[in-house]
Write a protein that holds these residues in place. Structure first.
Motif, PDB file in Angstrom:
ATOM      1  N   ALA A  15      23.025  62.995  80.856  1.00 26.41           N
ATOM      2  CA  ALA A  15      21.882  63.630  80.144  1.00 26.41           C
ATOM      3  C   ALA A  15      20.879  63.810  81.330  1.00 26.41           C
ATOM      4  N   SER A  16      20.277  64.929  80.902  1.00 27.72           N
ATOM      5  CA  SER A  16      19.278  65.260  81.946  1.00 27.72           C
ATOM      6  C   SER A  16      17.896  65.621  81.228  1.00 27.72           C
ATOM      7  N   TYR A  17      16.942  65.420  82.115  1.00 28.86           N
ATOM      8  CA  TYR A  17      15.443  65.147  81.574  1.00 28.86           C
ATOM      9  C   TYR A  17      14.565  66.200  82.521  1.00 28.86           C
ATOM     10  N   LEU A  18      14.147  67.376  81.837  1.00 26.99           N
ATOM     11  CA  LEU A  18      13.425  68.460  82.884  1.00 26.99           C
ATOM     12  C   LEU A  18      12.380  69.113  81.990  1.00 26.99           C
ATOM     13  N   LEU A  29      13.452  69.335  87.639  1.00 24.32           N
ATOM     14  CA  LEU A  29      14.360  68.196  87.267  1.00 24.32           C
ATOM     15  C   LEU A  29      13.554  66.810  87.313  1.00 24.32           C
ATOM     16  N   LEU A  30      13.462  66.082  86.237  1.00 24.69           N
ATOM     17  CA  LEU A  30      12.756  65.047  86.237  1.00 24.69           C
ATOM     18  C   LEU A  30      13.708  63.760  86.320  1.00 24.69           C
ATOM     19  N   LYS A  31      14.688  63.492  85.719  1.00 25.35           N
ATOM     20  CA  LYS A  31      15.558  62.478  85.723  1.00 25.35           C
ATOM     21  C   LYS A  31      17.242  62.838  85.276  1.00 25.35           C
ATOM     22  N   HIS A  32      18.060  62.135  85.697  1.00 24.90           N
ATOM     23  CA  HIS A  32      19.329  62.323  85.232  1.00 24.90           C
ATOM     24  C   HIS A  32      19.992  60.970  85.248  1.00 24.90           C
ATOM     25  N   ASP A  93      15.598  61.775  90.238  1.00 28.72           N
ATOM     26  CA  ASP A  93      16.279  60.410  90.334  1.00 28.72           C
ATOM     27  C   ASP A  93      17.685  60.341  89.390  1.00 28.72           C
ATOM     28  N   ILE A  94      18.558  59.858  89.785  1.00 28.85           N
ATOM     29  CA  ILE A  94      19.662  59.862  89.176  1.00 28.85           C
ATOM     30  C   ILE A  94      20.315  58.551  88.802  1.00 28.85           C
ATOM     31  N   VAL A  95      20.325  58.187  87.724  1.00 24.85           N
ATOM     32  CA  VAL A  95      20.499  56.815  87.341  1.00 24.85           C
ATOM     33  C   VAL A  95      22.139  56.738  86.822  1.00 24.85           C
ATOM     34  N   CYS A  96      22.792  55.674  87.408  1.00 24.64           N
ATOM     35  CA  CYS A  96      24.299  55.570  87.383  1.00 24.64           C
ATOM     36  C   CYS A  96      24.403  54.436  86.656  1.00 24.64           C
ATOM     37  N   GLY A  97      25.355  54.584  85.451  1.00 24.52           N
ATOM     38  CA  GLY A  97      25.749  53.140  84.639  1.00 24.52           C
ATOM     39  C   GLY A  97      27.263  53.360  84.678  1.00 24.52           C
ATOM     40  N   HIS A  98      27.957  52.220  84.260  1.00 25.65           N
ATOM     41  CA  HIS A  98      29.308  52.072  84.410  1.00 25.65           C
ATOM     42  C   HIS A  98      29.957  51.267  83.027  1.00 25.65           C
ATOM     43  N   VAL A  99      31.033  51.656  82.706  1.00 29.95           N
ATOM     44  CA  VAL A  99      31.933  51.245  81.629  1.00 29.95           C
ATOM     45  C   VAL A  99      33.113  50.826  82.204  1.00 29.95           C
ATOM     46  N   GLU A 100      33.673  49.737  82.649  1.00 26.46           N
ATOM     47  CA  GLU A 100      35.099  49.402  83.109  1.00 26.46           C
ATOM     48  C   GLU A 100      36.134  49.172  82.285  1.00 26.46           C
ATOM     49  N   THR A 101      37.069  50.304  82.005  1.00 27.73           N
ATOM     50  CA  THR A 101      38.246  50.069  81.230  1.00 27.73           C
ATOM     51  C   THR A 101      39.236  50.319  81.994  1.00 27.73           C
ATOM     52  N   PRO A 102      40.023  49.289  82.699  1.00 26.91           N
ATOM     53  CA  PRO A 102      41.126  49.551  83.776  1.00 26.91           C
ATOM     54  C   PRO A 102      42.219  50.404  82.749  1.00 26.91           C
ATOM     55  N   THR A 103      42.629  50.930  83.825  1.00 30.40           N
ATOM     56  CA  THR A 103      43.894  51.927  83.292  1.00 30.40           C
ATOM     57  C   THR A 103      45.038  51.160  83.411  1.00 30.40           C
ATOM     58  N   LYS A 104      46.011  51.454  82.789  1.00 25.52           N
ATOM     59  CA  LYS A 104      47.513  50.757  83.216  1.00 25.52           C
ATOM     60  C   LYS A 104      48.224  52.026  84.048  1.00 25.52           C
ATOM     61  N   GLN A 105      47.678  52.923  84.393  1.00 24.42           N
ATOM     62  CA  GLN A 105      48.312  54.109  85.148  1.00 24.42           C
ATOM     63  C   GLN A 105      48.248  53.706  86.583  1.00 24.42           C
ATOM     64  N   SER A 106      47.334  52.861  87.176  1.00 25.99           N
ATOM     65  CA  SER A 106      47.383  52.218  88.532  1.00 25.99           C
ATOM     66  C   SER A 106      47.616  50.838  88.562  1.00 25.99           C
ATOM     67  N   GLN A 107      47.859  50.446  89.729  1.00 25.67           N
ATOM     68  CA  GLN A 107      48.051  49.217  90.210  1.00 25.67           C
ATOM     69  C   GLN A 107      46.598  48.322  89.852  1.00 25.67           C
ATOM     70  N   ALA A 124      25.226  68.966  81.066  1.00 20.24           N
ATOM     71  CA  ALA A 124      23.729  68.294  80.568  1.00 20.24           C
ATOM     72  C   ALA A 124      22.496  69.045  80.964  1.00 20.24           C
ATOM     73  N   VAL A 125      22.516  69.793  82.188  1.00 15.05           N
ATOM     74  CA  VAL A 125      21.121  70.549  82.446  1.00 15.05           C
ATOM     75  C   VAL A 125      21.323  71.674  81.584  1.00 15.05           C
ATOM     76  N   MET A 126      22.122  72.319  81.402  1.00 17.38           N
ATOM     77  CA  MET A 126      22.095  73.550  80.751  1.00 17.38           C
ATOM     78  C   MET A 126      21.704  73.354  79.113  1.00 17.38           C
ATOM     79  N   ASN A 127      22.146  72.190  78.568  1.00 15.53           N
ATOM     80  CA  ASN A 127      21.911  71.833  77.332  1.00 15.53           C
ATOM     81  C   ASN A 127      20.292  71.599  77.445  1.00 15.53           C
ATOM     82  N   ALA A 128      19.977  70.745  78.433  1.00 14.89           N
ATOM     83  CA  ALA A 128      18.511  70.440  78.301  1.00 14.89           C
ATOM     84  C   ALA A 128      17.694  71.729  78.567  1.00 14.89           C
ATOM     85  N   VAL A 129      17.973  72.488  79.462  1.00 16.54           N
ATOM     86  CA  VAL A 129      17.075  73.963  79.513  1.00 16.54           C
ATOM     87  C   VAL A 129      16.974  74.529  78.096  1.00 16.54           C
ATOM     88  N   ASN A 130      18.340  74.728  77.446  1.00 16.82           N
ATOM     89  CA  ASN A 130      18.380  75.594  76.309  1.00 16.82           C
ATOM     90  C   ASN A 130      17.540  74.604  75.294  1.00 16.82           C
TER      91      ASN A 130
END
Length: 158
Positions: A15-18, A29-32, A93-107, A124-130
């Motif tokens: 999401a982008s706030y602008l 751009l104010l926050k992402h 400012d770019i805020v990062c968040g995580h969800v950890e769902t391990p894949t079975k496709q890698s060791q 996200a940016v284009m939707n926020a502008v529109n």
């Protein structure tokens, strides 16, 4: 090494706030925010910075970067003075968040992370502008969302 496919699927949301200056067409751009699932996270700081770098690249595609050609196919903006890229001063400012769902496709259960920012940031940016332009009955459809294209959508430039 991947087990069933030569790649691992990742997912996320952004999401982008602008603000849009309707007199100049400039976007501030104010926050992402970016929340992604890259599976098992081995180095959280590295992952965050990969995401931020990808977001900046995606913002560049959404607002600045465009190859312009003459009618005979000659590249017109083939140097860094004419081809715009995002700089630190334009970035929110770019805020990062995580969800950890391990894949079975890698060791390790890890998936890709570098593309997480790049893939979602333009949308996200284009939707926020529109969204900002919607009360004025305007929409921009072509990337990048330059001031000229925004002013054209607002009916201020022919």
């Amino acid at each position: 090494m991947p087990r069933a496919w030569p790649f691992a699927f990742t997912n996320g949301i952004q999401a982008s706030y602008l603000e849009v200056d309707t007199d100049t067409g400039f976007v501030k751009l104010l926050k992402h925010w970016c929340v992604e699932d890259c599976g098992t996270i081995i180095n959280p700081q590295l992952v965050d910075e990969q995401i931020r770098g990808g977001v900046v690249q995606g913002i560049g595609a959404a607002l600045y970067e465009e190859c312009l050609y003459s009618p005979d196919g000659q590249l017109l903006n083939g140097n860094m003075a004419d081809y715009l890229v995002p700089m630190a001063g334009e970035m929110p400012d770019i805020v990062c968040g995580h969800v950890e769902t391990p894949t079975k496709q890698s060791q390790l259960g890890a998936k890709g992370v570098g593309e997480a920012g790049t893939a979602g940031a333009p949308g996200a940016v284009m939707n926020a502008v529109n969204d900002a332009l919607a009360p004025l009955g305007a929409r921009v459809f072509a990337m990048p969302f330059t001031p000229e294209r925004i002013l054209r959508a607002l009916g201020k430039v022919a």
